[in-house]
Design a protein around this motif. Sequence first.
Motif, PDB file in Angstrom:
ATOM      1  N   TRP A 101       1.718   8.897   2.350  1.00 35.14           N
ATOM      2  CA  TRP A 101       2.462   8.925   3.823  1.00 35.14           C
ATOM      3  C   TRP A 101       1.330  10.182   4.323  1.00 35.14           C
ATOM      4  O   TRP A 101       2.736  10.401   5.672  1.00 35.14           O
ATOM      5  CB  TRP A 101       3.762   9.727   2.912  1.00 35.14           C
ATOM      6  CG  TRP A 101       4.880   8.996   2.820  1.00 35.14           C
ATOM      7  CD1 TRP A 101       5.664   7.364   3.099  1.00 35.14           C
ATOM      8  CD2 TRP A 101       5.554   8.653   1.242  1.00 35.14           C
ATOM      9  NE1 TRP A 101       6.074   7.088   2.869  1.00 35.14           N
ATOM     10  CE2 TRP A 101       5.902   7.784   1.101  1.00 35.14           C
ATOM     11  CE3 TRP A 101       5.430   9.759  -0.006  1.00 35.14           C
ATOM     12  CZ2 TRP A 101       6.898   7.214  -0.024  1.00 35.14           C
ATOM     13  CZ3 TRP A 101       6.154   9.474  -0.530  1.00 35.14           C
ATOM     14  CH2 TRP A 101       6.695   8.362  -0.933  1.00 35.14           C
ATOM     15  N   SER A 107       3.700   5.431  14.562  1.00 41.77           N
ATOM     16  CA  SER A 107       2.878   7.141  13.611  1.00 41.77           C
ATOM     17  C   SER A 107       2.508   7.807  14.133  1.00 41.77           C
ATOM     18  O   SER A 107       1.450   7.562  14.175  1.00 41.77           O
ATOM     19  CB  SER A 107       1.877   6.549  12.185  1.00 41.77           C
ATOM     20  OG  SER A 107       1.868   5.864  11.148  1.00 41.77           O
ATOM     21  N   PRO A 108       2.935   8.871  14.068  1.00 37.82           N
ATOM     22  CA  PRO A 108       3.975   9.882  13.674  1.00 37.82           C
ATOM     23  C   PRO A 108       5.335   9.570  14.032  1.00 37.82           C
ATOM     24  O   PRO A 108       5.003   9.191  14.955  1.00 37.82           O
ATOM     25  CB  PRO A 108       3.679  11.948  13.712  1.00 37.82           C
ATOM     26  CG  PRO A 108       3.008  11.119  15.253  1.00 37.82           C
ATOM     27  CD  PRO A 108       2.106   9.966  14.718  1.00 37.82           C
ATOM     28  N   LYS A 113      11.244  15.667   9.726  1.00 35.34           N
ATOM     29  CA  LYS A 113       9.885  15.735   9.111  1.00 35.34           C
ATOM     30  C   LYS A 113       9.002  16.612   9.204  1.00 35.34           C
ATOM     31  O   LYS A 113       8.072  17.218   8.707  1.00 35.34           O
ATOM     32  CB  LYS A 113       9.166  14.300  10.233  1.00 35.34           C
ATOM     33  CG  LYS A 113      10.083  12.795  10.047  1.00 35.34           C
ATOM     34  CD  LYS A 113       9.317  11.965  11.249  1.00 35.34           C
ATOM     35  CE  LYS A 113      10.551  12.318  13.106  1.00 35.34           C
ATOM     36  NZ  LYS A 113      11.665  12.342  13.336  1.00 35.34           N
ATOM     37  N   GLY A 125       1.600   1.521  12.755  1.00 36.68           N
ATOM     38  CA  GLY A 125       1.608   2.455  12.098  1.00 36.68           C
ATOM     39  C   GLY A 125       2.412   2.159  10.850  1.00 36.68           C
ATOM     40  O   GLY A 125       3.304   1.964   9.629  1.00 36.68           O
ATOM     41  N   ASP A 151      -3.890   6.444  13.206  1.00 29.38           N
ATOM     42  CA  ASP A 151      -3.488   5.430  12.929  1.00 29.38           C
ATOM     43  C   ASP A 151      -2.408   4.289  14.028  1.00 29.38           C
ATOM     44  O   ASP A 151      -1.006   5.121  14.186  1.00 29.38           O
ATOM     45  CB  ASP A 151      -2.078   5.206  11.393  1.00 29.38           C
ATOM     46  CG  ASP A 151      -1.170   4.549  11.129  1.00 29.38           C
ATOM     47  OD1 ASP A 151      -1.580   3.276  11.569  1.00 29.38           O
ATOM     48  OD2 ASP A 151       0.281   4.783  11.008  1.00 29.38           O
ATOM     49  N   LYS A 154       2.031   8.160   7.985  1.00 25.73           N
ATOM     50  CA  LYS A 154       3.229   8.508   8.719  1.00 25.73           C
ATOM     51  C   LYS A 154       3.557  10.012   8.896  1.00 25.73           C
ATOM     52  O   LYS A 154       4.843   9.880  10.370  1.00 25.73           O
ATOM     53  CB  LYS A 154       4.488   8.360   7.665  1.00 25.73           C
ATOM     54  CG  LYS A 154       6.020   7.611   8.174  1.00 25.73           C
ATOM     55  CD  LYS A 154       5.733   6.957   9.205  1.00 25.73           C
ATOM     56  CE  LYS A 154       5.334   5.065   8.926  1.00 25.73           C
ATOM     57  NZ  LYS A 154       5.312   4.513  10.748  1.00 25.73           N
ATOM     58  N   GLY A 180      -0.051  10.344  11.845  1.00 27.32           N
ATOM     59  CA  GLY A 180      -0.420   9.735  12.351  1.00 27.32           C
ATOM     60  C   GLY A 180      -2.327   9.240  12.971  1.00 27.32           C
ATOM     61  O   GLY A 180      -2.687   8.829  13.647  1.00 27.32           O
ATOM     62  N   GLU A 232       9.669   2.703   6.548  1.00 27.59           N
ATOM     63  CA  GLU A 232       9.035   3.673   7.028  1.00 27.59           C
ATOM     64  C   GLU A 232       7.567   3.377   7.456  1.00 27.59           C
ATOM     65  O   GLU A 232       7.392   4.000   8.451  1.00 27.59           O
ATOM     66  CB  GLU A 232       8.875   4.861   6.239  1.00 27.59           C
ATOM     67  CG  GLU A 232       7.881   4.706   5.236  1.00 27.59           C
ATOM     68  CD  GLU A 232       8.345   4.190   3.497  1.00 27.59           C
ATOM     69  OE1 GLU A 232       9.450   3.622   3.883  1.00 27.59           O
ATOM     70  OE2 GLU A 232       7.839   4.965   2.776  1.00 27.59           O
ATOM     71  N   TRP A 233       6.999   1.420   7.329  1.00 27.18           N
ATOM     72  CA  TRP A 233       6.131   1.524   7.881  1.00 27.18           C
ATOM     73  C   TRP A 233       6.310   0.855   8.997  1.00 27.18           C
ATOM     74  O   TRP A 233       5.607   0.274   9.393  1.00 27.18           O
ATOM     75  CB  TRP A 233       5.346   1.122   6.743  1.00 27.18           C
ATOM     76  CG  TRP A 233       4.774   1.444   5.518  1.00 27.18           C
ATOM     77  CD1 TRP A 233       5.901   1.499   4.342  1.00 27.18           C
ATOM     78  CD2 TRP A 233       3.940   2.687   5.510  1.00 27.18           C
ATOM     79  NE1 TRP A 233       5.188   2.274   3.769  1.00 27.18           N
ATOM     80  CE2 TRP A 233       4.243   3.410   4.035  1.00 27.18           C
ATOM     81  CE3 TRP A 233       3.669   3.440   6.775  1.00 27.18           C
ATOM     82  CZ2 TRP A 233       3.949   4.139   4.194  1.00 27.18           C
ATOM     83  CZ3 TRP A 233       2.958   4.473   5.883  1.00 27.18           C
ATOM     84  CH2 TRP A 233       3.142   5.291   4.805  1.00 27.18           C
TER      85      TRP A 233
END
Lengths: 656, 106
Positions: free
Chosen positions: A440, A545-546, A58, A531, A528, A443, A446, A540-541
């Motif tokens: 994204w 997040s992050p 990441k 997430g 967020d 993600k 955040g 990924e969701w």
Amino acid sequence: MIENIKAFLGDFFVTGDPMIYGADVSIALASIAIVVTLTYFKKWRWLWDEWLTTVDHKKIGIMYIIAALLMLFRGGVDAILMRTQLALPNMNFLDADHYNQIFTTHGTIMIIFVAMPFIFGLMNIAVPLQIGARDVAYPYLNALSFWLFFFGAMLFNLSFVIGGSPDAGWTAYAPYAGPELNPSSVGQNYYYIGVQISGIGSLMTGINFLVTIAKMRAPGMTLFKMPMFTWSILITSLIIIFAFPTFTVTLALGLFDHLLGTHFFTIGGGGSPMLWANLFWFWGHPEVYIVLLPVFGIFSEVIATFAHKTLFGYATMVCSMVAISILSFLTWLHHFFTMGNTAPVNAFFSLSTMLIAIPTGVKIFNWLFTLNKGRIEFTTPMLWALAFIPNFTIGGVTGVMLAMAPADYQYHNSMFLIAHFHSTLIAGTVFGVFCGLHYWWPKMFGYLLNEKLGKWSFWVFMISFNVCFMPMYFLGLMGMTRRMYTYPAGLGWGPVNFIITIGAFGMGVGFVIMAWNIVWSAIKGKRDTTGDPWGGRTLEWSIPSPAPEYNFAHIPKVTTRDAFAAMKEDKKRGREQKPKPFEPIHMPNNSGIPFIMSALFFVAGFGFVFKWYWMGIPGLIGVAICMIARSFVYDDHHHIPTDEIERTERATGRLS
Amino acid sequence: MIKEYKNTAVKPEPKGFPWKQVVGLFLSLALTFLALWVALGLSLPVPITLTVIVGLAIIQALIQLFMFMHFTEGTDPSHQMMGIAFGLFVAFAMVAGTLWIMAFML
């Protein structure tokens, strides 16, 4: 003695242009500012521990994207300088040499140092998360890929202040790029070596993601249950693995012509200048699909998410991409129809090129059918995706026009061609990476990017793109060719060029709004906390997040496509699985070797650019020592203890 | 305790001296220098030189496949075959395509 030093420095640094002096000053000021800031806030340790030595996919993804945005700025400034020069007839803003250097660096930077790293950044962030993995297959190699790209890019960018930029175009066609017509070699060596160093990194990324996707999918995720973006990266990795070695060899042969006096692409001595074009495009055409297929994947995800439907025609999407990957290796000659090949050769490559339009057309229709009867939500990423479809189709259709060999004799190297490939690369790749960036972003960091500013940047950029490139098709048909640094008045080109320049500046404004959006949202952006800010469909969701360092506290079990959408459905019906106890998570250790090794590549590369073997050879020896040192590292992993996982999960509100 | 699925791609290598790789390295070096010697040291007719060094190159490719690239390992041989097939396709496209394109100047 002093005279000698003066003469050396005069050759070493690029002199004589006030804009270059301005660049010198701003580079020096920016470097000083960075050093002072890091020292003042005592952030050196943090920089080294958290970023320079990281093997976390990441963080590597974020670094790729930052570097790509910086390079986009540089490439964009190049574009605006060119458009300023061409705005009016007989302009004297840039001289011919400087103009040549700028279109060369613009092309090379946009393809190799913007499109590729932007895509690599997004795939680093999304692919392991989409397949339920905790990192890529080879995290150390991933860090090495990034740093090789970074130092390759820095080496190439150094050329405009030290030694002089290459000026033979991003395609670096022989014989002009060769030692006979380019005897100083320095600029051209920057091209061969800078691109080579970063290309080694690209090849390793291809291997890394192929293995990651082949081997590290969550249990139950068969190939045909993978998200479409992951599919597109699988195919892209395959193309990278088979196309990049050709480029590696081609660049090396070009460099040998300059450094060792070989005769691969020279006019005399049995060389063949056309062989360069042939080998270059054998990589270059698959490269087009390397930067396009991933964004097809991004659009597939985004369109499905914001139409609130599953993707239409999943299997045909996959088949189209496989077909494109095969056909992409069979079309390279269409870049040089006019170089004197026989008619059967041109006919074959004409047909194979038109064939590619079929799988691409299938994909376009699949996106349209995904939208059909969907509940479409017009978020910023969705706007980029929707704008992609018509704008890219125009680029595709003009591509079919160019694919007809006899007609290509008219269009070849005219502004029509320039408009065509910008329509595909901007409406495809650039819209796609911007779309993925907005999609994204939460993600990664955040928080969300601001929607209002996002939409402003979209509309300004998209409209300006059309203002810039629509008239350019007609300018091409009016007879203006590419790479002309100026043109006389009275040909009727002036007004069209002026409109194009307005469009170019407009795209610059769009980019500035986006940069402002990033700064604004970093301070005031909406957090967020769920997430899952978009109502996503893929894994990924499903995580906060992050994403935490280990991504998934538990590796998910997958039963269907759109795995996370199915999980949410299960939860609604009360069929949620009981949480299992945590287990220690196995993670790779950070390492400083990729950074040091790539820095040594930079040193070696710089030496070879100037034919300073006393610098180049020790640099390569240093690289070898790094490899040997790495092979003795046995303690290369650690475990995250369960109480730390529990603490992290509790902090995100996932444990009650 | 529930055993959780761990999706890591790399399994620990068996310990011990990597004989296979060392032998492969020396064979590759020997073949490379042999090709150099055939091309520069012997003055054979060009077609024979080309045939010999292409033959040596194929042997070296096989050494790469078997000694370094884990060709005989792995759980699913179909992956290996697909990779090899695609590799052969690309190699054929490039060599045959180049010869065809450049035939007008040979």
